[in-house]
Design a protein around this motif. Structure first.
Motif, PDB file in Angstrom:
ATOM      1  N   VAL A 192       0.856  -1.188   0.000  1.00  9.87           N
ATOM      2  CA  VAL A 192       0.000   0.000   0.000  1.00  9.87           C
ATOM      3  C   VAL A 192       0.890   1.235   0.000  1.00  9.87           C
ATOM      4  O   VAL A 192       1.230   1.778   1.052  1.00  9.87           O
ATOM      5  N   ASP A 193       1.302   1.666  -1.173  1.00  7.55           N
ATOM      6  CA  ASP A 193       2.091   2.890  -1.312  1.00  7.55           C
ATOM      7  C   ASP A 193       1.189   4.116  -1.417  1.00  7.55           C
ATOM      8  O   ASP A 193       1.512   5.182  -0.907  1.00  7.55           O
ATOM      9  N   VAL A 194       0.080   3.951  -2.120  1.00  9.68           N
ATOM     10  CA  VAL A 194      -0.824   5.072  -2.369  1.00  9.68           C
ATOM     11  C   VAL A 194      -2.100   4.859  -1.564  1.00  9.68           C
ATOM     12  O   VAL A 194      -2.725   3.798  -1.651  1.00  9.68           O
ATOM     13  N   THR A 195      -2.470   5.837  -0.762  1.00 11.33           N
ATOM     14  CA  THR A 195      -3.686   5.741   0.048  1.00 11.33           C
ATOM     15  C   THR A 195      -4.519   7.008  -0.132  1.00 11.33           C
ATOM     16  O   THR A 195      -4.043   8.024  -0.648  1.00 11.33           O
ATOM     17  N   ARG A 196      -5.777   6.947   0.293  1.00 15.36           N
ATOM     18  CA  ARG A 196      -6.694   8.095   0.271  1.00 15.36           C
ATOM     19  C   ARG A 196      -6.775   8.731  -1.123  1.00 15.36           C
ATOM     20  O   ARG A 196      -6.762   9.942  -1.275  1.00 15.36           O
ATOM     21  N   SER A 197      -6.812   7.864  -2.128  1.00 12.83           N
ATOM     22  CA  SER A 197      -6.889   8.336  -3.501  1.00 12.83           C
ATOM     23  C   SER A 197      -7.831   7.443  -4.283  1.00 12.83           C
ATOM     24  O   SER A 197      -7.836   6.221  -4.090  1.00 12.83           O
ATOM     25  N   GLU A 198      -8.633   8.024  -5.164  1.00 10.52           N
ATOM     26  CA  GLU A 198      -9.534   7.220  -5.990  1.00 10.52           C
ATOM     27  C   GLU A 198      -8.756   6.311  -6.931  1.00 10.52           C
ATOM     28  O   GLU A 198      -9.267   5.283  -7.379  1.00 10.52           O
ATOM     29  N   ASN A 199      -7.509   6.686  -7.218  1.00 12.02           N
ATOM     30  CA  ASN A 199      -6.672   5.915  -8.141  1.00 12.02           C
ATOM     31  C   ASN A 199      -5.752   4.949  -7.412  1.00 12.02           C
ATOM     32  O   ASN A 199      -4.827   4.397  -8.005  1.00 12.02           O
ATOM     33  N   ALA A 200      -5.986   4.728  -6.123  1.00 10.49           N
ATOM     34  CA  ALA A 200      -5.058   3.946  -5.312  1.00 10.49           C
ATOM     35  C   ALA A 200      -4.882   2.528  -5.839  1.00 10.49           C
ATOM     36  O   ALA A 200      -3.760   2.014  -5.900  1.00 10.49           O
ATOM     37  N   VAL A 201      -5.972   1.869  -6.218  1.00  7.69           N
ATOM     38  CA  VAL A 201      -5.882   0.473  -6.660  1.00  7.69           C
ATOM     39  C   VAL A 201      -4.990   0.353  -7.892  1.00  7.69           C
ATOM     40  O   VAL A 201      -4.058  -0.451  -7.931  1.00  7.69           O
ATOM     41  N   GLN A 202      -5.242   1.181  -8.909  1.00  9.22           N
ATOM     42  CA  GLN A 202      -4.463   1.111 -10.138  1.00  9.22           C
ATOM     43  C   GLN A 202      -3.011   1.514  -9.893  1.00  9.22           C
ATOM     44  O   GLN A 202      -2.071   0.866 -10.397  1.00  9.22           O
ATOM     45  N   ALA A 203      -2.799   2.564  -9.108  1.00 11.42           N
ATOM     46  CA  ALA A 203      -1.433   3.025  -8.839  1.00 11.42           C
ATOM     47  C   ALA A 203      -0.628   1.974  -8.091  1.00 11.42           C
ATOM     48  O   ALA A 203       0.538   1.719  -8.413  1.00 11.42           O
ATOM     49  N   ASN A 204      -1.241   1.346  -7.098  1.00  9.79           N
ATOM     50  CA  ASN A 204      -0.535   0.313  -6.338  1.00  9.79           C
ATOM     51  C   ASN A 204      -0.246  -0.912  -7.195  1.00  9.79           C
ATOM     52  O   ASN A 204       0.792  -1.559  -7.052  1.00  9.79           O
ATOM     53  N   MET A 205      -1.170  -1.244  -8.113  1.00  7.86           N
ATOM     54  CA  MET A 205      -0.937  -2.389  -8.985  1.00  7.86           C
ATOM     55  C   MET A 205       0.216  -2.121  -9.960  1.00  7.86           C
ATOM     56  O   MET A 205       1.031  -3.005 -10.232  1.00  7.86           O
TER      57      MET A 205
ATOM     58  N   PRO B 161      -3.974 -14.387 -12.051  1.00  7.47           N
ATOM     59  CA  PRO B 161      -3.093 -13.219 -12.139  1.00  7.47           C
ATOM     60  C   PRO B 161      -3.282 -12.226 -11.001  1.00  7.47           C
ATOM     61  O   PRO B 161      -4.289 -12.257 -10.281  1.00  7.47           O
ATOM     62  N   PRO B 162      -2.317 -11.312 -10.827  1.00  8.44           N
ATOM     63  CA  PRO B 162      -2.429 -10.271  -9.797  1.00  8.44           C
ATOM     64  C   PRO B 162      -3.680  -9.427  -9.992  1.00  8.44           C
ATOM     65  O   PRO B 162      -4.177  -9.259 -11.104  1.00  8.44           O
ATOM     66  N   GLY B 163      -4.187  -8.916  -8.888  1.00  9.19           N
ATOM     67  CA  GLY B 163      -5.347  -8.048  -8.943  1.00  9.19           C
ATOM     68  C   GLY B 163      -6.674  -8.762  -8.948  1.00  9.19           C
ATOM     69  O   GLY B 163      -7.729  -8.128  -9.094  1.00  9.19           O
ATOM     70  N   SER B 164      -6.653 -10.091  -8.761  1.00  4.85           N
ATOM     71  CA  SER B 164      -7.897 -10.864  -8.831  1.00  4.85           C
ATOM     72  C   SER B 164      -8.579 -11.028  -7.484  1.00  4.85           C
ATOM     73  O   SER B 164      -9.769 -11.299  -7.423  1.00  4.85           O
ATOM     74  N   GLY B 165      -7.834 -10.897  -6.400  1.00  2.84           N
ATOM     75  CA  GLY B 165      -8.429 -11.070  -5.080  1.00  2.84           C
ATOM     76  C   GLY B 165      -7.510 -11.833  -4.152  1.00  2.84           C
ATOM     77  O   GLY B 165      -6.466 -12.355  -4.553  1.00  2.84           O
ATOM     78  N   ILE B 166      -7.898 -11.902  -2.879  1.00  2.00           N
ATOM     79  CA  ILE B 166      -7.130 -12.624  -1.868  1.00  2.00           C
ATOM     80  C   ILE B 166      -7.274 -14.123  -2.101  1.00  2.00           C
ATOM     81  O   ILE B 166      -8.359 -14.614  -2.399  1.00  2.00           O
ATOM     82  N   VAL B 167      -6.185 -14.859  -1.948  1.00  2.00           N
ATOM     83  CA  VAL B 167      -6.154 -16.278  -2.303  1.00  2.00           C
ATOM     84  C   VAL B 167      -7.293 -17.060  -1.657  1.00  2.00           C
ATOM     85  O   VAL B 167      -7.963 -17.861  -2.315  1.00  2.00           O
ATOM     86  N   HIS B 168      -7.549 -16.839  -0.372  1.00  2.00           N
ATOM     87  CA  HIS B 168      -8.564 -17.641   0.312  1.00  2.00           C
ATOM     88  C   HIS B 168      -9.977 -17.210  -0.073  1.00  2.00           C
ATOM     89  O   HIS B 168     -10.903 -18.015  -0.046  1.00  2.00           O
ATOM     90  N   GLN B 169     -10.129 -15.953  -0.433  1.00  2.00           N
ATOM     91  CA  GLN B 169     -11.418 -15.487  -0.944  1.00  2.00           C
ATOM     92  C   GLN B 169     -11.687 -16.108  -2.316  1.00  2.00           C
ATOM     93  O   GLN B 169     -12.787 -16.591  -2.594  1.00  2.00           O
TER      94      GLN B 169
END
Length: 933
Positions: free
Chosen positions: A225-238, A266-274
């Protein structure tokens, strides 16, 4: 995602072959297993399938998202194993010891779902009393019985569970599939690639190193989690995730093409156990027309989350998982089963997290290490599937191998909710009812517990262990007690005069201050809660109400820390061991997602929510906890309107398409990996260096030095390299010497594919308490011959270079925490030959054996302190040199150079573990066995 016309054509040809494959499987039963027509049909199918698939997208692991097997896996698996199939099918039908109980399962409208090995057809009344979790072990033994790896005697042991389980009898178990995440998956694929090299050097067939059961690898652990409190956080962190991990991801993508039966999410799909719970879990397999229960072992200790779906699953070490992939049965002690009766209903405002923390405390007190826990009772109908999964997830925290919830109507409804087809759900229910695995009658358990759900109250756990539960109403007083108490699991030993200390600082130009108990990290994280819609939407409702009232989170939370303050983290995770969340947060509390939000708003754990306001609203009035806490009805309404089947379908259909960054990764097509000697991420490990077909044999330990002397509760977080790489550590020096800048160190977890980094990071935890240092905390030890204080790695290398073996002394619960194979691989690479402890965590003890390290337990009432051992002695362990002279659990004598002598129990628990030890570890054992087959 756009698809080229050539790719589309290729996919259509592959789909056509897939249809022919399914037709072949359905018509297989009508052919004689050894008939020429069948063998020719197999060969022609394989040839056609390989031709069809040649140009198709090779990473994708699903054609139809509901399909349990990948197109690629079916096509690529056929050709290399034709001869093995011929041998297997030609003998199975004629020689299977339980062929008489192979029974057809009819469809209600005609036809059949498939055939299954019927437990009722065994006609043994003892089966009717077996816990459902034990019936899954029984079915596996019946189905896999070949009187070689699994014998009829093993089936009898399981049927006679009531009498055999107290005797610690050994049984083999073959799980239906294996689950990996990327942190543990990278070293697993590294090992498989290295095993292929070893097979090649020994002149054998490298194709024997291929998973024989489905392997699902979910890339989910690399994100930061490098980018927080941003609408673009998910894409930026990926994007940052791909920049840091491109080499690792490319390696995993290579593995998904080089090894058949390996499916990569692939990455970005979800937590392994979920993903496992909502998508990968089959509940019942249908393979070649044979139905059987889904079961899984995973290289993550919280694989147990799938137990909430009625799928038997638990965590194992990476090396055990690799053996299971290669068709080796897992050797396990037939467990006792604790029956846990639930009744009543949770009160308004009480969450599933409150329940699981309560259950964890009860089960830790009861003692369930090495056992199954099976839940039953009227209260089961009051728990959603997600609530059950939350309880099952924390099995490692209460010490059980698994916390199992048998399939019932709640399970079937959840399967439909998450997009499983009506026909699939009908097949699952029909099979489980026919095989007496659907709750219908009373079972017998080894021991019994019960809990009235109405008695559960809001709570959190901490500040250093998951089972130290604190009722929310007592949190303020408990916190103040922790400040006063002597240093330990419930104490920080802060002097009275320092308890009101204030650390003032400037944050973005604004004055700010922290006190003892100030919250600096508030994280809704981890698989335990983030797969549960009720607590996640509850957190959203708390945040929504807080925003409407004008409350705000302190801007520095998560991003600043001050020295000499007992700062706190509050997270919705499952582990809060000291140093795990952050090296500088000494107090760490587990809480439900809504409570995480509440503590983030309050900014401190030093608060009584019943009496003190959380903050001041925009109208100037005090806002209390009760003002923002949603009712159970509000949460239920949000879940009902938001969590719909189409959401799951669209999410998991997208998995097969990948994402642009993943799709753009190019990988070589070779089945042998080309090791790059300059890589600091992927390195060829030395496990099979100079390996021969002759096992090295058993051995004792002579005149070994003590590398480390520990007390109780040393976790795999202390042992295994985890978290960030400290700038002054041996691993940092190694990377800097190879031109890696500090900003590019990444984490230990991301570098698990490089043994040179990981060996240097073993025992590198800055919170390590080593008695040889006389109270000093940190990743160092004393080199006994010289008295020098060195980093653990440097001391270990000095012992190795001088030709000396080493041992580790430890207290109770050694190796608790996550199932990390590097907690065993690392010590082995450091030259540790034995660990002598009061007790071991289940998975870690098994991992030590798997790497050829001898686990020994002090006798009851004894430990290093009572025996007067300081760690400055030299140790000789008198173990026979012939493996046939060693018995599981036998006593051995340990002597020291100053005349002390004491008796320990050797913790090789099964005959198979002795075979591993004789071979120098589980992986050399597997290689030699595969070559001999």
């Amino acid at each position: 995602m756009a698809v080229s016309s050539s790719a589309s054509s290729s996919l259509l040809r592959a789909a056509s072959s897939y249809s022919r494959t399914r037709f072949f499987h359905s018509s297989f039963r009508n052919l004689s297993p050894s008939s020429p027509s069948l063998l020719n049909h197999q060969r022609s199918l394989a040839s056609a399938a390989v031709r069809s698939f040649h140009c198709s997208p090779r990473w994708s692991h699903r054609l139809d998202w509901r399909s349990p097997f990948s197109l690629r896996a079916q096509v690529r698996a056929v050709n290399p194993v034709i001869e093995r199939l011929e041998r297997k099918f030609s003998t199975m039908a004629a020689e299977h010891p339980f062929k008489a109980v192979l029974t057809s399962l009819p469809k209600p409208g005609g036809g059949e779902f498939g055939k299954f090995y019927s437990l009722p057809a065994l006609n043994d009344p003892r089966i009717d009393k077996l816990p459902y979790s034990i019936r899954i072990l029984l079915e596996s033994a019946v189905r896999n019985c070949d009187n070689f790896q699994v014998k009829k005697e093993d089936v009898e042991k399981i049927i006679d569970w009531q009498n055999t389980s107290p005797k610690q009898v050994e049984i083999p178990f073959k799980p239906a599939r294996v689950l990996l995440q990327d942190f543990t998956g990278v070293p697993a694929v590294v090992d498989l690639a290295c095993m292929r090299d070893a097979m090649h050097k020994l002149g054998s067939d490298t194709n024997k190193i291929n998973p024989l059961v489905p392997v699902d690898l979910v890339i989910d652990h690399s994100v930061q989690v490098d980018v927080t409190r941003s609408e673009n956080a998910v894409q930026a962190n990926m994007e940052l995730e791909f920049q840091r991990n491109k080499e690792r991801f490319s390696f995993l993508k290579w593995g998904s093409t080089a090894f058949h039966n390996m499916l990569v999410v692939p990455p970005g799909s979800g937590i392994v156990h979920q993903v496992n719970l909502e998508y990968l879990g089959r509940v019942v397999f249908n393979t070649n027309g044979v139905l059987y229960p889904d079961s899984v072992v995973g290289t993550d200790s919280h694989t147990t989350m799938i137990d909430g779906l009625g799928v038997a699953g638990w965590g194992v070490g990476g090396i055990e998982a690799e053996a299971a992939m290669l068709g080796q049965p897992m050797s396990m002690v037939l467990p006792g089963v604790v029956g846990f009766k639930l009744f009543g209903k949770l009160r308004n405002g009480v969450t599933a997290t409150d329940l699981v923390l309560t259950v964890t405390q009860i089960l830790r007190k009861h003692g369930v290490v090495g056992k199954f826990v099976e839940f039953y009772g009227d209260g089961m109908s009051e728990l959603s599937l997600a609530d059950r999964a939350t309880i099952a997830n924390m099995s490692p925290e209460y010490g059980a191998t698994m916390g199992f919830f048998p399939v019932d109507h709640v399970t079937l409804q959840y399967l439909k909710l998450t997009g499983r087809s009506d026909e699939t759900v009908a097949m699952i229910e029909s099979y489980l009812r026919a095989n007496k695995m659907f709750p219908q009658q009373e079972r017998v358990y080894s021991s019994y517990l019960e809990l009235n759900l109405a008695e559960v109250e809001p709570c959190i756990s901490g500040p250093k262990r998951p089972h130290d539960r604190v009722p929310l109403r007592e949190m303020k007083s408990d916190w103040n007690s922790c400040l006063n108490n002597k240093a330990g699991f419930k104490g920080f030993a802060v002097p009275k005069e320092a308890q009101d200390k204030v650390a003032k600082f400037s944050f973005h130009g604004q004055p700010a201050e922290l006190r003892h108990g100030s919250v600096v990290i508030a994280a809704i994280t981890s698989c335990t809660n983030t797969s549960n819609p009720s607590v996640m939407l509850g957190a959203g409702l708390v945040a929504k109400t807080a925003c409407e009232l004008g409350l705000q989170v302190k801007p520095w939370i998560k991003t600043s820390l001050a020295p000499d303050i007992v700062a706190s983290a509050v997270l919705s995770g499952n582990r809060n061991f000291e140093g795990r969340v952050h090296a500088l947060t000494r107090a760490n509390y587990l809480a439900s997602p809504p409570l995480v939000v509440a503590y983030a708003l309050a900014g401190t754990v030093d608060i009584d929510f019943d009496k003190e306001p959380i903050g001041t609203g925009k109208d100037g009035k005090s806002v209390y906890f009760k003002d923002i806490w949603p009712s159970t009805e509000e949460i239920a309404e949000a879940v009902q309107s938001s969590v719909l089947p189409e959401m799951f379908k669209s999410t998991y259909e997208a998995i097969t398409k990948g994402n642009p960054m993943w799709n753009q990764l190019s990988v070589p097509s070779s089945t042998m990996y080309s090791w790059d000697p300059n890589s600091t991420y992927i390195h060829e490990p030395p496990y099979f260096k100079n390996m021969t077909m002759e096992p090295p044999g058993a051995h004792g330990v002579k005149d070994a030095y003590c590398l480390l002397n520990f007390g109780d509760s040393i976790t795999t977080d202390h042992i295994s390299p985890a978290g960030s790489i400290h700038k002054d550590s041996p691993a940092a020096k190694f990377l800097l010497d190879r031109g890696v800048e500090r900003k590019d160190f990444n984490s230990y977890g991301s570098r698990r594919g490089n043994d040179e980094v990981m060996a240097r990071g073993t025992f590198a935890n800055i919170r390590l308490v080593n008695k040889l240092l006389n109270g000093e905390v940190g990743p160092k030890t004393v080199h006994v011959p010289t008295g020098e204080k060195l980093y653990v790695f440097d001391a270990a290398m000095r012992y190795k270079d001088a030709g000396y073996d080493t041992i580790v002394l430890a207290g109770a619960e050694y190796g608790s925490g996550s199932s990390r194979d590097w907690a065993a691989k690392g010590p082995m690479l450091l030259g540790v030959k034995a660990v002598i402890a009061k007790s071991f965590e289940r998975i870690h003890r098994s991992n030590l054996v798997g790497m050829g390290i001898i686990p020994l337990c002090f006798k009851s009432g004894e430990d290093a302190d009572t025996l007067g051992l300081t760690g400055h002695e030299r140790y000789t362990i008198d173990l026979p040199s012939k493996i046939t002279d060693i018995r599981p659990g036998q006593d051995v004598t340990v002597t020291t150079d100053n005349g002390k002598s004491f008796t320990c129990t050797v913790r090789f628990d099964t005959e198979v573990e002795l075979a591993y030890f004789n071979n120098g570890g589980i992986l050399p054992y597997v290689i030699r066995n595969l070559i001999k087959q």
